[in-house]
Design a protein around this motif. Structure first.
Motif, mmCIF file in Angstrom:
data_model
loop_
_atom_site.group_PDB
_atom_site.id
_atom_site.type_symbol
_atom_site.label_atom_id
_atom_site.label_comp_id
_atom_site.label_asym_id
_atom_site.label_seq_id
_atom_site.Cartn_x
_atom_site.Cartn_y
_atom_site.Cartn_z
ATOM 1 N N UNK A 201 6.169 5.371 -33.737
ATOM 2 C CA UNK A 201 6.804 5.357 -32.421
ATOM 3 C C UNK A 201 7.545 6.671 -32.161
ATOM 4 N N UNK A 202 8.179 7.196 -33.189
ATOM 5 C CA UNK A 202 8.895 8.469 -33.024
ATOM 6 C C UNK A 202 7.925 9.595 -32.678
ATOM 7 N N UNK A 203 6.799 9.637 -33.367
ATOM 8 C CA UNK A 203 5.788 10.648 -33.043
ATOM 9 C C UNK A 203 5.240 10.459 -31.634
ATOM 10 N N UNK A 204 5.060 9.175 -31.253
ATOM 11 C CA UNK A 204 4.548 8.885 -29.919
ATOM 12 C C UNK A 204 5.518 9.396 -28.845
ATOM 13 N N UNK A 205 6.800 9.083 -29.019
ATOM 14 C CA UNK A 205 7.783 9.525 -28.027
ATOM 15 C C UNK A 205 7.908 11.047 -28.009
#
Length: 551
Positions: free
Chosen positions: A173-177
């Protein structure tokens, strides 16, 4: 709202909607892409652990040991090769976990040593069956994307355990954001660029339309059509690149154009004289011959707000004026004949009155007899009896009287012979009249005395050949044929609209309408056996202009 403002708002909205749609699509697909990338990374780590020889050997050894060796709290598992190797790889790859199990699903390696020897929380059956899997599951360490790879015995090749490597969904999720934030920044810059581009387009629109709105432009077009096509003049508009923008119906008719708006100005059929008018922009109207018409042309440059909009040329039909001018010249010539006759008639009456007043009745009677036998008053034109057409006879008599007024003697050539009647008397006398008038002007201005103009007319099988020679100084041009170019003249413009230099050009065009021509027989300047007068000699040929003559 002005149109350019509407365009700015509309384009901004279109760009915004396109970016929102694109951003939504990117966001919806990026999550799956990032999850798949982390799954492939976990799979690569799991494969490397499962392929490690020391791991394979130790897992195979533990799998072959007696039951009870692999169990909770076994210190051999905490300090074993498998645990140390798995932890070192987990730390190096920053994975959430690297778990190794035996063929029963009991943990041989785990980030939490307290869980060693216990069965894994997720199903290991796929990997223990010899298949690699990448799944998203929730285990004891939380939700993660994990890859499971079977571990085989180095000796037998049998599956003796499995390796499970997980990447936390929080990291996914962090990479996605992170990707979405960068994408949002790029989208914002794109929107800003779209707004700036739309503003620049609106500004250019304003410059191109001179600040006018569409309804104003439409009204201007309607007014232009009404004005241009309602004028009695022809109008031709040309932009700065030489492309025709306007050509009214009257201009097409007068100038015999075969092109219109959108065509190159050199390809619509303008005569060289009219193209020169467009190029030089003369201050005074210029006369030009187009077919059998004479037009007056004026051209001017058009600018607005410092922008060059091109050139506009207006043309007026001067054919009727030219015809009236020729008729006026004929009337003047007839007036000159009448003045000569009145003067001579008055002289004869004075002589007769003197004889009668002196009582010389017999002398007066004899004088009257001689007058009656002498024929009509006025000087006759020797050889006129060889011309039977009444138009030509009247024309020649009038021109002879006009020449006498200028101190020039008009004579008929020895070979003059016209027995037929003219079919086109106006055109024939126009051609011959221009040649005779020019010859009279040249002879009167020359130094040779007596000043003389010789005209010879020969008719044969319907064709008429007119030769005119004078005692003038000859043609003062480099090429004799240059005198037929419009505007070439040695006479002052005077008060004639459009100036001079149109007569010979018009004469040649009229002659060519009858499959003939007007040429310079001799430029003159010296007397020769073929040119005894020493001046210029012009020859005009007009075909099929006579009927009833000798063949």
């Amino acid at each position: 709202m002005r149109l350019r403002t509407q365009v700015l708002v509309l384009q901004t909205a279109v760009v915004g909607v396109a970016l929102v749609v694109g951003y939504g699509f990117f966001a919806s697909t990026t999550e799956g892409r990032v999850t798949d990338e982390h799954g492939q990374r976990a799979l690569a780590v799991a494969r490397s652990v499962a392929a490690d020889p020391m791991v394979r050997a130790d897992v195979g050894r533990l799998a072959a040991a007696d039951d009870g060796v692999v169990g909770p709290g076994n210190p051999e598992l905490v300090d074993g090769v498998v645990q140390r190797t798995a932890e070192s790889i987990r730390t190096a790859t920053e994975s959430l976990f690297v778990v190794v199990t035996d063929e029963k699903g009991l943990r041989l390696a785990h980030p939490d040593p307290a869980l060693l020897g216990l069965r894994v929380s997720t199903d290991p059956d796929e990997a223990l069956a010899g298949r690699e899997v990448v799944v998203r599951e929730r285990g004891t360490l939380g939700d993660s994307v994990r890859a499971k790879v079977p571990v085989t015995d180095p000796g037998s090749g049998a599956v003796v355990g499995e390796v499970s490597v997980g990447v936390s969904t929080e990291q996914v999720r962090a990479d996605l954001w992170s990707d979405l934030r960068w994408t949002a920044l790029v989208a914002g810059l794109a929107l800003l660029a779209g707004i700036v581009g739309s503003a620049l387009l609106a500004a250019r629109w304003k410059r191109l339309t001179l600040g006018l709105e569409p309804e104003q432009l439409a009204q201007m077009v309607r007014e232009q059509e009404a004005v241009l096509h309602g004028l009695g003049e022809g109008v031709v508009g040309v932009d700065g690149d030489g492309t025709v923008t306007v050509a009214t119906a009257e201009a097409v008719r007068l100038l015999q154009l075969h092109g219109g708006p959108g065509d190159d100005v050199d390809e619509i059929g303008l005569t060289p004289r009219l193209r020169e008018v467009l190029r030089t922009l003369p201050d005074e109207p210029v006369a030009a011959a187009v077919g059998d018409r004479v037009v007056l042309a004026m051209a001017s440059r058009v600018e607005r707000d410092g922008i060059d909009l091109g050139t506009v040329m207006s043309v007026r039909d001067r054919t009727d004026v030219q015809t009236l001018t020729r008729e006026l010249d004929a009337v003047r010539s007839l007036g000159a004949v009448l003045r000569v006759q009145r003067h001579e008639f008055a002289n004869r009456l004075h002589l007769l009155h003197g004889l009668l007043a002196g009582g010389e009745t017999e002398a007066a009677a004899a004088y009257l007899d001689r007058l009656v036998e002498g024929g009509p008053l006025g000087e006759d034109l020797p050889g006129i009896e060889t011309v039977e057409d009444p138009y030509l006879r009247a024309f020649l008599m009038a021109k002879a009287a006009h020449a006498r007024e200028r101190g020039v003697n008009l004579v008929l050539g020895a070979n003059t012979w016209v027995t037929g009647s003219l079919l086109e008397p106006v055109d024939v006398t126009t051609v011959a009249g221009n040649l005779v008038d020019n010859a009279v002007d040249a002879a009167a201005a020359g130094e040779a005395r007596p000043a003389e103009v010789e005209i010879e007319l020969v008719e044969h099988a319907g064709d008429l050949i007119v030769t005119v020679a004078d005692t003038g100084p000859g043609l003062e041009v480099d090429e004799p044929d240059d005198v037929f170019r419009e505007g070439v003249t040695t006479k002052p413009a005077g008060d004639r609209p459009g100036g001079r230099g149109i007569g010979l050009a018009l004469s040649r065009q009229l002659a060519r309408r009858y499959d003939g021509d007007v040429v310079v027989g001799d430029p003159g300047g010296r007397r020769t056996g073929d040119n005894p007068t020493g001046g210029a000699v012009f020859v005009a040929t007009l075909r099929n202009v006579c009927e009833g003559g000798t063949a």
